[in-house]
Motif scaffolding. Structure first.
Motif, PDB file in Angstrom:
ATOM      1  N   ALA A   8      -9.823  -3.062  -7.812  1.00  0.00           N
ATOM      2  CA  ALA A   8     -10.821  -4.085  -7.784  1.00  0.00           C
ATOM      3  C   ALA A   8     -10.775  -4.741  -6.261  1.00  0.00           C
ATOM      4  O   ALA A   8     -11.447  -4.817  -5.280  1.00  0.00           O
ATOM      5  N   ARG A   9      -9.481  -5.143  -5.982  1.00  0.00           N
ATOM      6  CA  ARG A   9      -9.292  -5.715  -4.746  1.00  0.00           C
ATOM      7  C   ARG A   9      -9.297  -4.686  -3.523  1.00  0.00           C
ATOM      8  O   ARG A   9      -9.755  -5.187  -2.352  1.00  0.00           O
ATOM      9  N   ASP A  10      -8.671  -3.606  -3.662  1.00  0.00           N
ATOM     10  CA  ASP A  10      -9.200  -2.662  -2.709  1.00  0.00           C
ATOM     11  C   ASP A  10     -10.379  -2.582  -2.192  1.00  0.00           C
ATOM     12  O   ASP A  10     -10.814  -2.214  -1.190  1.00  0.00           O
ATOM     13  N   GLN A  11     -11.258  -2.209  -3.340  1.00  0.00           N
ATOM     14  CA  GLN A  11     -12.778  -1.706  -3.200  1.00  0.00           C
ATOM     15  C   GLN A  11     -13.438  -3.048  -2.524  1.00  0.00           C
ATOM     16  O   GLN A  11     -14.122  -3.038  -1.486  1.00  0.00           O
ATOM     17  N   ARG A  13     -12.307  -5.251  -0.811  1.00  0.00           N
ATOM     18  CA  ARG A  13     -11.586  -5.606   0.693  1.00  0.00           C
ATOM     19  C   ARG A  13     -12.405  -4.816   1.652  1.00  0.00           C
ATOM     20  O   ARG A  13     -12.797  -5.050   2.611  1.00  0.00           O
ATOM     21  N   ARG A  14     -12.698  -3.558   1.233  1.00  0.00           N
ATOM     22  CA  ARG A  14     -13.347  -2.550   2.170  1.00  0.00           C
ATOM     23  C   ARG A  14     -14.820  -2.793   2.197  1.00  0.00           C
ATOM     24  O   ARG A  14     -15.384  -2.738   3.262  1.00  0.00           O
ATOM     25  N   GLU A  85     -13.728 -11.182   6.961  1.00  0.00           N
ATOM     26  CA  GLU A  85     -12.954 -10.358   7.601  1.00  0.00           C
ATOM     27  C   GLU A  85     -11.753 -10.139   7.023  1.00  0.00           C
ATOM     28  O   GLU A  85     -10.862 -11.122   6.857  1.00  0.00           O
ATOM     29  N   PRO A  86     -11.397  -9.149   6.531  1.00  0.00           N
ATOM     30  CA  PRO A  86     -10.190  -8.745   5.769  1.00  0.00           C
ATOM     31  C   PRO A  86      -8.867  -9.212   6.380  1.00  0.00           C
ATOM     32  O   PRO A  86      -8.035  -9.682   5.740  1.00  0.00           O
ATOM     33  N   TRP A  95      -1.750  -8.995  -0.973  1.00  0.00           N
ATOM     34  CA  TRP A  95      -2.001  -7.868  -2.030  1.00  0.00           C
ATOM     35  C   TRP A  95      -2.141  -6.432  -1.324  1.00  0.00           C
ATOM     36  O   TRP A  95      -1.658  -5.517  -2.076  1.00  0.00           O
ATOM     37  N   ALA A  96      -2.937  -6.381  -0.320  1.00  0.00           N
ATOM     38  CA  ALA A  96      -3.044  -5.013   0.083  1.00  0.00           C
ATOM     39  C   ALA A  96      -1.629  -4.378   0.839  1.00  0.00           C
ATOM     40  O   ALA A  96      -1.416  -3.255   0.393  1.00  0.00           O
TER      41      ALA A  96
END
Length: 177
Positions: A8-11, A13-14, A85-86, A95-96
């Motif tokens: 979820a965090r990755d998705q 963030r993108r 902005e990531p 986390w990334a």
């Protein structure tokens, strides 16, 4: 390899990159609806996908996405950002980075496992039954060298020479540690 929160965090963030507050609010609402739908489908016993090994995973991922979209919305509101902005999201960046480190570690472990498997494919494991006379000779050589009989046989095998005519021989040697 990744938990539902990691996915979820990755998705998020993108997907959130460059979105304004209104678009993020829409994503929060969409995630809430999808979370409810997947939980309801799970309760009914419905399948999300024939390829899904864990039927609870999609519901867990949508729940985590809902939480992450809320976190992004709240962060933008607190910081007064016009758009997400990531790179400015310190927690998301941390986390990334942790995900990448875990991914790199998993890939390295997999590569090491594959290398061991390739090595093992070249190895030969054999159970050898010798008659009494050769067995006594191998045991005596092992005792003199302070080795196990299997170690003497392994050293013997390492020194095998195959002639052009197919004959097999071993030059004289003294077993050693």
């Amino acid at each position: 390899m990744w938990s539902a929160q990691d996915v979820a965090r990755d998705q998020v963030r993108r997907q959130a990159n460059g979105l304004d507050m209104a678009a993020v609010a829409e994503k929060v609402a969409e995630a809430a609806v999808r979370e409810r739908e997947t939980v309801e489908q799970l309760r009914r016993g419905g399948s999300f996908s024939e390829f899904e090994a864990d039927p609870e995973r999609p519901a867990a991922v949508w729940a985590a996405r809902h939480v992450e979209w809320q976190r992004v919305r709240d962060l933008m509101a607190r910081a007064g950002w016009g758009e997400y902005e990531p790179e400015r999201d310190t927690q998301g960046s941390k986390w990334a980075q942790e995900r990448e480190e875990r991914r790199d570690g998993a890939l390295a472990a997999r590569a090491a496992f594959e290398a061991r498997r390739r090595e093992e494919a070249d190895e030969l494991r054999a159970e050898l039954w010798l008659s009494a006379a050769p067995s006594r000779l191998v045991r005596a050589a092992a005792d003199r060298a302070g080795l196990m009989p299997a170690q003497v046989l392994a050293q013997l095998a390492e020194r095998v020479v195959v002639g052009e005519d197919g004959t097999v021989s071993v030059p004289p040697f003294t077993p050693s540690r």
